[in-house]
Design a protein around this motif. Sequence first.
Motif, PDB file in Angstrom:
ATOM      1  N   GLY A 175      63.679  76.066 -24.064  1.00  0.00           N
ATOM      2  CA  GLY A 175      63.451  76.608 -25.399  1.00  0.00           C
ATOM      3  C   GLY A 175      64.364  75.983 -26.524  1.00  0.00           C
ATOM      4  N   ASP A 176      65.335  75.075 -26.020  1.00  0.00           N
ATOM      5  CA  ASP A 176      66.163  74.450 -26.950  1.00  0.00           C
ATOM      6  C   ASP A 176      65.512  73.456 -27.929  1.00  0.00           C
ATOM      7  OD1 ASP A 176      68.632  73.741 -28.376  1.00  0.00           O
ATOM      8  OD2 ASP A 176      69.676  73.506 -26.683  1.00  0.00           O
ATOM      9  N   VAL A 177      64.659  73.819 -29.002  1.00  0.00           N
ATOM     10  CA  VAL A 177      63.940  72.788 -29.634  1.00  0.00           C
ATOM     11  C   VAL A 177      64.870  71.911 -30.359  1.00  0.00           C
ATOM     12  CG1 VAL A 177      61.723  74.385 -29.583  1.00  0.00           C
ATOM     13  CG2 VAL A 177      63.510  74.657 -31.499  1.00  0.00           C
ATOM     14  N   ARG A 178      65.804  72.349 -30.930  1.00  0.00           N
ATOM     15  CA  ARG A 178      66.407  71.315 -31.952  1.00  0.00           C
ATOM     16  C   ARG A 178      66.974  70.226 -31.313  1.00  0.00           C
ATOM     17  NH1 ARG A 178      71.245  73.176 -35.914  1.00  0.00           N
ATOM     18  NH2 ARG A 178      72.251  73.550 -33.711  1.00  0.00           N
ATOM     19  N   PRO A 179      67.809  69.987 -30.171  1.00  0.00           N
ATOM     20  CA  PRO A 179      68.486  70.837 -29.563  1.00  0.00           C
ATOM     21  C   PRO A 179      69.845  71.048 -29.914  1.00  0.00           C
ATOM     22  CG  PRO A 179      68.655  68.790 -28.515  1.00  0.00           C
ATOM     23  CD  PRO A 179      67.844  68.586 -29.502  1.00  0.00           C
ATOM     24  N   THR A 180      70.559  72.461 -29.565  1.00  0.00           N
ATOM     25  CA  THR A 180      71.747  72.621 -30.011  1.00  0.00           C
ATOM     26  C   THR A 180      72.723  71.678 -29.567  1.00  0.00           C
ATOM     27  OG1 THR A 180      72.181  73.510 -27.942  1.00  0.00           O
ATOM     28  CG2 THR A 180      71.204  75.119 -29.730  1.00  0.00           C
ATOM     29  N   PRO A 181      73.782  71.670 -30.038  1.00  0.00           N
ATOM     30  CA  PRO A 181      74.867  70.706 -29.520  1.00  0.00           C
ATOM     31  C   PRO A 181      75.261  70.708 -28.036  1.00  0.00           C
ATOM     32  CG  PRO A 181      75.719  71.947 -31.375  1.00  0.00           C
ATOM     33  CD  PRO A 181      74.507  72.405 -31.005  1.00  0.00           C
ATOM     34  N   THR A 182      74.896  71.875 -27.279  1.00  0.00           N
ATOM     35  CA  THR A 182      75.329  71.573 -25.890  1.00  0.00           C
ATOM     36  C   THR A 182      74.006  71.204 -25.385  1.00  0.00           C
ATOM     37  OG1 THR A 182      76.370  73.781 -25.964  1.00  0.00           O
ATOM     38  CG2 THR A 182      75.753  73.281 -23.835  1.00  0.00           C
ATOM     39  N   ILE A 185      74.094  67.416 -25.130  1.00  0.00           N
ATOM     40  CA  ILE A 185      74.955  67.021 -24.133  1.00  0.00           C
ATOM     41  C   ILE A 185      73.781  66.766 -22.665  1.00  0.00           C
ATOM     42  CG2 ILE A 185      76.707  67.693 -22.369  1.00  0.00           C
ATOM     43  CD1 ILE A 185      78.028  68.767 -24.648  1.00  0.00           C
ATOM     44  N   VAL A 186      73.168  67.862 -22.649  1.00  0.00           N
ATOM     45  CA  VAL A 186      72.355  67.830 -21.383  1.00  0.00           C
ATOM     46  C   VAL A 186      71.147  66.455 -21.630  1.00  0.00           C
ATOM     47  CG1 VAL A 186      70.373  69.139 -20.002  1.00  0.00           C
ATOM     48  CG2 VAL A 186      72.388  70.177 -21.081  1.00  0.00           C
ATOM     49  N   VAL A 187      70.717  66.317 -22.818  1.00  0.00           N
ATOM     50  CA  VAL A 187      69.861  65.244 -22.906  1.00  0.00           C
ATOM     51  C   VAL A 187      70.439  63.728 -22.909  1.00  0.00           C
ATOM     52  CG1 VAL A 187      68.290  64.064 -24.731  1.00  0.00           C
ATOM     53  CG2 VAL A 187      68.144  66.659 -24.525  1.00  0.00           C
ATOM     54  N   ASP A 188      71.585  63.791 -23.511  1.00  0.00           N
ATOM     55  CA  ASP A 188      72.227  62.728 -23.573  1.00  0.00           C
ATOM     56  C   ASP A 188      72.750  62.175 -22.090  1.00  0.00           C
ATOM     57  OD1 ASP A 188      72.008  62.276 -25.896  1.00  0.00           O
ATOM     58  OD2 ASP A 188      74.161  62.794 -26.742  1.00  0.00           O
ATOM     59  N   THR A 189      72.949  63.095 -21.033  1.00  0.00           N
ATOM     60  CA  THR A 189      73.261  62.919 -19.705  1.00  0.00           C
ATOM     61  C   THR A 189      72.261  62.409 -18.967  1.00  0.00           C
ATOM     62  OG1 THR A 189      75.108  64.672 -20.059  1.00  0.00           O
ATOM     63  CG2 THR A 189      74.344  63.907 -17.805  1.00  0.00           C
ATOM     64  N   LEU A 190      71.113  63.087 -19.340  1.00  0.00           N
ATOM     65  CA  LEU A 190      69.977  62.521 -18.662  1.00  0.00           C
ATOM     66  C   LEU A 190      69.369  61.019 -19.166  1.00  0.00           C
ATOM     67  CD1 LEU A 190      67.736  65.702 -19.182  1.00  0.00           C
ATOM     68  CD2 LEU A 190      68.785  64.971 -17.192  1.00  0.00           C
ATOM     69  N   MET A 191      69.642  60.759 -20.332  1.00  0.00           N
ATOM     70  CA  MET A 191      69.378  59.527 -20.894  1.00  0.00           C
ATOM     71  C   MET A 191      70.318  58.490 -20.804  1.00  0.00           C
ATOM     72  SD  MET A 191      66.343  59.823 -22.258  1.00  0.00           S
ATOM     73  CE  MET A 191      66.132  58.546 -23.371  1.00  0.00           C
ATOM     74  N   GLY A 192      71.306  58.795 -19.867  1.00  0.00           N
ATOM     75  CA  GLY A 192      72.689  57.689 -19.745  1.00  0.00           C
ATOM     76  C   GLY A 192      73.523  57.310 -20.794  1.00  0.00           C
ATOM     77  N   ARG A 193      73.676  58.602 -21.913  1.00  0.00           N
ATOM     78  CA  ARG A 193      74.496  58.254 -22.890  1.00  0.00           C
ATOM     79  C   ARG A 193      75.909  58.975 -22.692  1.00  0.00           C
ATOM     80  NH1 ARG A 193      69.757  60.238 -26.479  1.00  0.00           N
ATOM     81  NH2 ARG A 193      68.194  58.679 -26.404  1.00  0.00           N
ATOM     82  N   MET A 194      76.130  59.216 -21.614  1.00  0.00           N
ATOM     83  CA  MET A 194      77.520  59.847 -21.290  1.00  0.00           C
ATOM     84  C   MET A 194      78.263  59.259 -20.347  1.00  0.00           C
ATOM     85  SD  MET A 194      77.645  62.526 -23.343  1.00  0.00           S
ATOM     86  CE  MET A 194      78.741  63.971 -22.760  1.00  0.00           C
ATOM     87  N   LYS A 323      62.595  67.497 -20.165  1.00  0.00           N
ATOM     88  CA  LYS A 323      61.515  66.558 -19.691  1.00  0.00           C
ATOM     89  C   LYS A 323      59.983  67.045 -19.932  1.00  0.00           C
ATOM     90  CE  LYS A 323      64.547  64.562 -15.803  1.00  0.00           C
ATOM     91  NZ  LYS A 323      64.606  64.476 -14.507  1.00  0.00           N
ATOM     92  N   GLU A 324      59.827  68.074 -19.571  1.00  0.00           N
ATOM     93  CA  GLU A 324      58.354  68.491 -19.848  1.00  0.00           C
ATOM     94  C   GLU A 324      57.926  68.451 -21.457  1.00  0.00           C
ATOM     95  OE1 GLU A 324      57.889  72.368 -18.269  1.00  0.00           O
ATOM     96  OE2 GLU A 324      58.012  71.602 -16.040  1.00  0.00           O
ATOM     97  N   ASN A 325      58.965  68.399 -22.247  1.00  0.00           N
ATOM     98  CA  ASN A 325      58.822  68.667 -23.658  1.00  0.00           C
ATOM     99  C   ASN A 325      58.987  67.062 -24.147  1.00  0.00           C
ATOM    100  OD1 ASN A 325      57.725  71.436 -24.576  1.00  0.00           O
ATOM    101  ND2 ASN A 325      59.122  71.691 -23.036  1.00  0.00           N
ATOM    102  N   GLY A 326      59.043  66.270 -23.511  1.00  0.00           N
ATOM    103  CA  GLY A 326      59.424  65.017 -24.105  1.00  0.00           C
ATOM    104  C   GLY A 326      60.494  64.401 -24.735  1.00  0.00           C
ATOM    105  N   TYR A 327      61.803  65.344 -24.364  1.00  0.00           N
ATOM    106  CA  TYR A 327      63.044  64.811 -24.874  1.00  0.00           C
ATOM    107  C   TYR A 327      63.739  63.821 -24.278  1.00  0.00           C
ATOM    108  CZ  TYR A 327      62.770  69.154 -27.682  1.00  0.00           C
ATOM    109  OH  TYR A 327      62.707  70.031 -28.456  1.00  0.00           O
ATOM    110  N   CYS A 328      63.431  63.318 -23.158  1.00  0.00           N
ATOM    111  CA  CYS A 328      63.813  62.364 -22.485  1.00  0.00           C
ATOM    112  C   CYS A 328      63.254  61.042 -22.385  1.00  0.00           C
ATOM    113  CB  CYS A 328      64.248  62.808 -20.932  1.00  0.00           C
ATOM    114  SG  CYS A 328      65.203  64.314 -20.854  1.00  0.00           S
TER     115      CYS A 328
END
Length: 329
Positions: A175-182, A185-194, A323-328
């Motif tokens: 439910g982190d639709v924006r997402p928040t700063p934290t 971090i999760v999305v960037d890690t999944l996308m190889g940006r960390m 992943k299910e909501n297309g952030y990655c």
Amino acid sequence: MKSLVTGATGFLGSAVMRCLLTAGHEVRVLVRPGSNRKNLENFQVEITEGDLLDHESLKRAVSGCDNLFHVAADYRLWVPDPQTMHEINVTGTQALIIAAAEAGLKRIIYTSSVATLGLNSDGLPADEETSANLATINGYYKRSKYQAEQIVKKLTDDHRLPLTIVNPSTPIGPGDVRPTPTGRIVVDTLMGRMPAYVNTGLNIAHVDDIAYGHLLAYQHGKPGERYILGGDNMMLLQILQTIDAINQVPVNRIRMPVNLMLPMAWCMEKIATFTHTEPRATLDSVQMAKKLMFFSSAKAQRELGYQYRPAIEALKDAIRWFKENGYCK
């Protein structure tokens, strides 16, 4: 039993809304006109439009309610105009609590933050008694939440309000639709940006556990008291490696000295003033990374019956949702 929830379109607020509905509360949500209402879809709630800066709308929102869960806040680590954040987090909070008090609400739960607490220099987890003061707090968001909590405490003491404060740590989950700063971090890690990390630490908790902690504070919390709602203390590298393991993509990272990050964050902030997009690193966030942001939920566990699941479960649920909501993509 009707409860007003602010911030229900956001991450933590939507989790609190879902928790209250499951517990049998009739829920009214205060929603800004034009806001993203994805987190309200398919839930039977009463929607009232308003804004924390519109005092008349706050009076309408609390009218006919029994309880208030004030979760809404401007949560960003960088803002082009800090005064706007102050007005929402401090002035708006004060106006809403006064409106709730004047309406005679039976219970008020105010969502503060562990950002208002001090940190121990030896890295041991801080608790509700670890003192802080405005001069030692970095960042507009943290300062605004500290000021808001001080005002809420004074209102509670002066008028003997039935108000309990909760201090969530770092929520992770769906439910982190924006997402928040934290969440970024999760999305960037999944996308190889960390590719790098700093030697800091966070307290990670499942957003649904923190939401349930709000219900426990409503049921068992003492007026005037505050309770940390947290989870597992983890080093940042451990968090990143856990995400890698869940994602089944191992990554070798380099440790970046905090002081080396400062000029990079300065450049990112300067660029953000032209692009009007939140920078991935800020001077305040880098300064915060110099300390271990570890906290203890022992008081909430002891007095409220609060429990939390392992942080890996929160990270799994967050990764699945992103992943299910297309952030990655």
